[in-house]
Design a protein around this motif. Structure first.
Motif, short mmCIF file in Angstrom:
data_model
loop_
_atom_site.label_atom_id
_atom_site.label_comp_id
_atom_site.label_asym_id
_atom_site.label_seq_id
_atom_site.Cartn_x
_atom_site.Cartn_y
_atom_site.Cartn_z
N GLY A 292 10.06 11.30 6.15
CA GLY A 292 9.32 11.36 6.58
C GLY A 292 8.11 10.85 6.07
O GLY A 292 6.82 11.32 5.90
N THR A 293 8.58 9.19 6.41
CA THR A 293 7.42 7.80 5.83
C THR A 293 7.57 6.76 6.96
O THR A 293 8.95 6.84 7.44
CB THR A 293 8.00 7.61 4.44
OG1 THR A 293 8.21 8.60 3.96
CG2 THR A 293 7.70 5.97 3.68
N LEU A 294 6.24 6.11 6.76
CA LEU A 294 5.97 4.91 7.48
C LEU A 294 5.89 3.38 7.03
O LEU A 294 4.82 3.99 5.86
CB LEU A 294 4.57 5.32 8.48
CG LEU A 294 4.07 4.23 9.47
CD1 LEU A 294 5.28 3.43 10.06
CD2 LEU A 294 3.21 4.49 10.30
N ILE A 295 6.78 2.67 7.08
CA ILE A 295 6.16 1.54 5.76
C ILE A 295 5.84 0.58 6.49
O ILE A 295 6.81 -0.09 7.64
CB ILE A 295 6.78 1.76 4.93
CG1 ILE A 295 7.50 2.59 3.76
CG2 ILE A 295 6.86 0.27 4.03
CD1 ILE A 295 6.98 2.52 2.91
N GLU A 296 4.45 -0.41 6.81
CA GLU A 296 4.46 -1.27 7.61
C GLU A 296 4.16 -2.27 6.76
O GLU A 296 2.45 -2.31 5.85
CB GLU A 296 3.29 -0.48 8.33
CG GLU A 296 3.07 -1.84 9.23
CD GLU A 296 2.46 -1.30 10.84
OE1 GLU A 296 1.42 -0.33 10.92
OE2 GLU A 296 2.31 -0.57 11.93
N ASN A 297 4.33 -3.48 7.27
CA ASN A 297 4.22 -4.47 6.50
C ASN A 297 3.47 -4.35 5.17
O ASN A 297 2.62 -4.59 4.33
CB ASN A 297 2.25 -5.37 6.64
CG ASN A 297 3.18 -5.71 8.42
OD1 ASN A 297 3.58 -6.00 8.93
ND2 ASN A 297 1.41 -5.38 9.15
N SER A 298 4.83 -4.40 4.58
CA SER A 298 4.12 -3.45 3.04
C SER A 298 6.09 -4.03 2.02
O SER A 298 6.95 -4.60 2.47
CB SER A 298 4.36 -2.13 2.56
OG SER A 298 3.14 -1.86 3.28
N ASP A 313 0.65 -2.51 4.80
CA ASP A 313 -0.17 -3.42 4.10
C ASP A 313 -0.21 -3.53 2.15
O ASP A 313 -1.59 -4.06 1.51
CB ASP A 313 -1.81 -3.89 4.35
CG ASP A 313 -1.46 -4.02 6.26
OD1 ASP A 313 -1.04 -5.09 6.32
OD2 ASP A 313 -2.60 -3.45 7.00
N SER A 314 0.81 -2.90 1.99
CA SER A 314 0.08 -2.52 -0.07
C SER A 314 1.62 -3.34 -0.05
O SER A 314 2.60 -3.18 0.45
CB SER A 314 0.82 -1.21 -0.28
OG SER A 314 -1.14 -1.15 0.71
N ILE A 315 1.79 -3.39 -1.58
CA ILE A 315 2.67 -3.64 -2.29
C ILE A 315 3.00 -2.98 -3.79
O ILE A 315 2.13 -2.03 -3.74
CB ILE A 315 2.47 -4.89 -3.58
CG1 ILE A 315 2.01 -6.46 -1.80
CG2 ILE A 315 3.32 -5.09 -4.18
CD1 ILE A 315 1.56 -7.68 -2.93
N VAL A 316 3.89 -2.45 -3.62
CA VAL A 316 4.57 -1.10 -5.02
C VAL A 316 5.19 -1.74 -5.65
O VAL A 316 6.59 -2.35 -5.45
CB VAL A 316 4.82 -0.08 -4.21
CG1 VAL A 316 5.61 1.06 -4.85
CG2 VAL A 316 4.06 0.24 -3.30
N GLN A 317 5.20 -1.95 -6.96
CA GLN A 317 6.44 -2.59 -8.05
C GLN A 317 7.21 -1.43 -8.74
O GLN A 317 7.84 -0.42 -8.15
CB GLN A 317 5.97 -3.60 -9.11
CG GLN A 317 5.38 -4.09 -8.29
CD GLN A 317 4.11 -5.46 -9.32
OE1 GLN A 317 3.89 -5.37 -9.98
NE2 GLN A 317 4.02 -6.28 -8.87
N ALA A 318 8.80 -2.43 -9.20
CA ALA A 318 9.66 -0.96 -9.47
C ALA A 318 9.09 -0.59 -10.37
O ALA A 318 8.28 -0.14 -10.27
CB ALA A 318 10.38 -1.97 -10.48
N LYS A 319 10.28 0.87 -9.92
CA LYS A 319 10.24 2.21 -10.59
C LYS A 319 8.84 3.35 -10.19
O LYS A 319 8.94 4.23 -10.83
CB LYS A 319 10.51 2.12 -12.36
CG LYS A 319 11.97 1.37 -12.16
CD LYS A 319 12.10 1.59 -13.85
CE LYS A 319 13.33 0.60 -14.31
NZ LYS A 319 12.70 0.31 -15.22
#
Ligand code: UD1
Ligand code: CA
Length: 453
Positions: A292-298, A313-319
């Motif tokens: 149930g997830t939407l990831i766009e330009n990230s 439009d975001s950044i998520v780093q490891a772990k």
């Protein structure tokens, strides 16, 4: 040398739409943009789009594509008439002309290369792309001799019952020696069921014409109505998903997942059901996205998990762990080993490594240090009704539940914010801040009140 012409002047009546057919979107790009992309690897010397119905809209939609030319067909009298409009623009040109219908978004560059190669090697006057369709209804039928030399093309509406049995169809992709085509174009006639000037009539008048079969007939499905648009999307999705599964990505319940072609995934990524990956998204190895997830330009680093959330439009780093029910947007940046939990919204906010925002928070225009703990219900009041203001939070700082940080405001390192505080002024390092009225308890108050009644 090859010049490309794309037929995009028709209305596309069967779409039943105010939007011209070629501007309908298929997986984020219009039909005509997709056709243009498919010719790119041929490095055409010129690319001409023939526009007519809502020409201005069609041109505007492709404004950003460099060195694209437009030729107008002011009345739409058929595909042959459309190509006639090129005559003044290609005067003296001695190379080949590749013509493609604008409603053919799935054709592969590889297929076009093969068509061009066959055309040039055999010195044909024209070479056309054909396919054997299980359900050829609506397409022009192509009749060849044993050597794949085209004898006749008959439109579906003009076919006799016997001709309709032929399953070999005209894909709507043609390679012409321009000089030969230019000679016959002025002499086309409209003696047919649709009273149109057919490009297919020109084909059989130019000289030796060969047919080249496409390997995978799905490539040449033309989009005439919304059913075919949906079918094309399914084919595109199938291509993309197969590519990623072969590359080492697990898709759980692939039919419930959609992935744009622009997305990049690394091995051992797991995509759970009802997840949609769009735009310039990159997901590193070991990450588990969905359900149930939407990831766009990230951009998502290694071993990230995201559940029931929207990340744009975001950044998520490891772990880092995102969700359930989180919303990251507007260039949010989450460091490594963070937790962004239930009902948390981050907008233009940067979280330092190992920071937690676990429940019910809004952080906007905020920067945090490392190992920060944002308590349940902490809100940054970043907007004063006119401007947005920043909030800065130092390393290891913790905010109590239901606190409001009224921006602009800076909390130092190792600050502790008491629950329920409304912090309006900066707080130095190593401080406890209590910004709420002290609790007042009045014992026996109720009894006293009653005695006065
Ligand atoms: C056309 C072919 C048919 C082929 C099929 C493949 C002709 C006569 N028939 O039929 O043999 O099997 O494509 O999909 O060519 N257009 C113009 N100007 C016009 C008319 C059309 O630019 O005056 C453009 C349309 O925008 C469209 C393309 O030409 O992009 C094809 O037109 P369409 O009406 O879809 O042709 P089909 O009937 O599908
Ligand atoms: Ca068509």
């Amino acid at each position: 040398m090859v010049v490309v012409a794309i037929l995009a002047a028709g209305r596309g009546t069967r779409m039943k739409s105010h939007l011209p057919k070629v501007l309908h979107s298929l997986g984020g790009r219009s039909l005509v943009e997709r056709v243009l992309e498919s010719v790119e690897p041929l490095s055409p010397s010129r690319r001409i789009v023939i526009v007519g119905y809502q020409a201005e809209e069609v041109k505007a939609a492709m404004q950003s594509i460099p060195s694209l030319e437009f030729v107008e067909q002011t009345v739409q009298l058929g595909t042959g008439h459309a190509i006639q409009q090129l005559l003044p623009h290609l005067e003296g040109y001695t190379g080949d002309l590749l013509v493609l219908n604008g409603d053919l978004p799935l054709v592969r560059a590889q297929t076009l290369k093969k068509l061009l190669q066959t055309h040039q090697e055999n010195h044909n006057a024209a070479t056309i792309l054909t396919a054997h369709l299980p359900e050829p209804k609506g397409y022009g039928r192509v009749f060849c001799n044993g050597e794949n030399v085209v004898q006749q093309i008959v439109e579906d509406k003009d076919c006799t019952a016997a001709q309709r049995q032929n399953r070999r169809i005209n894909a709507g992709v043609y390679c012409f020696r321009w000089q030969d085509l230019a000679r016959v174009l002025p002499h086309l006639e409209a003696n047919n069921a649709q009273k149109e000037y057919y490009l297919t009539d020109a084909v059989t008048q130019v000289g030796q014409v060969m047919a080249v079969d496409v390997e995978d007939y799905q490539e040449i499905l033309g989009i005439n109505d919304r059913l075919q648009l949906a079918a094309a999307y399914e084919i595109l999705q199938q291509r993309v998903k197969e590519k990623w599964m072969i590359a080492g990505v697990t898709l759980i319940d692939p039919n419930s997942i959609t992935i744009d072609e622009t997305v990049k995934l690394h091995t051992d990524v797991i995509i759970e059901p009802q997840t949609h990956l769009r735009g310039n998204t990159v997901i590193q190895t070991g990450s588990r996205i969905g359900p149930g997830t939407l990831i766009e330009n990230s951009q998502l680093g290694e071993n990230v998990t995201v559940q029931y959330s929207v990340v744009t439009d975001s950044i998520v780093q490891a772990k880092s762990r995102i969700g359930p029910y989180a919303h990251l947007r507007g260039q949010a940046q989450v460091g490594t080993g963070c937790r962004v939990g239930n009902f948390v919204e981050l907008k233009n906010t940067k979280l330092g490594d190992r920071t937690n925002v676990a429940h019910l928070s809004y952080l906007g225009d905020t920067t945090t240090g490392t190992k920060v703990n944002i308590g349940a219900g902490t809100i940054t009041a970043n907007y004063d009704g006119v401007n947005k203001h920043p909030t800065k939070i130092g390393d290891r700082t913790a905010t109590g539940s239901n606190s409001v940080l009224v921006a602009p405001v800076t909390l130092g390192d190792d600050v502790y914010v008491a629950a329920g505080s409304a912090v309006t002024e900066d707080v130095p390092n190593d401080s406890l801040v209590i910004a709420r009225s002290r609790q007042v308890v009045k014992p026996g108050w109720r009894k006293k009140q009653k005695s006065q009644e």
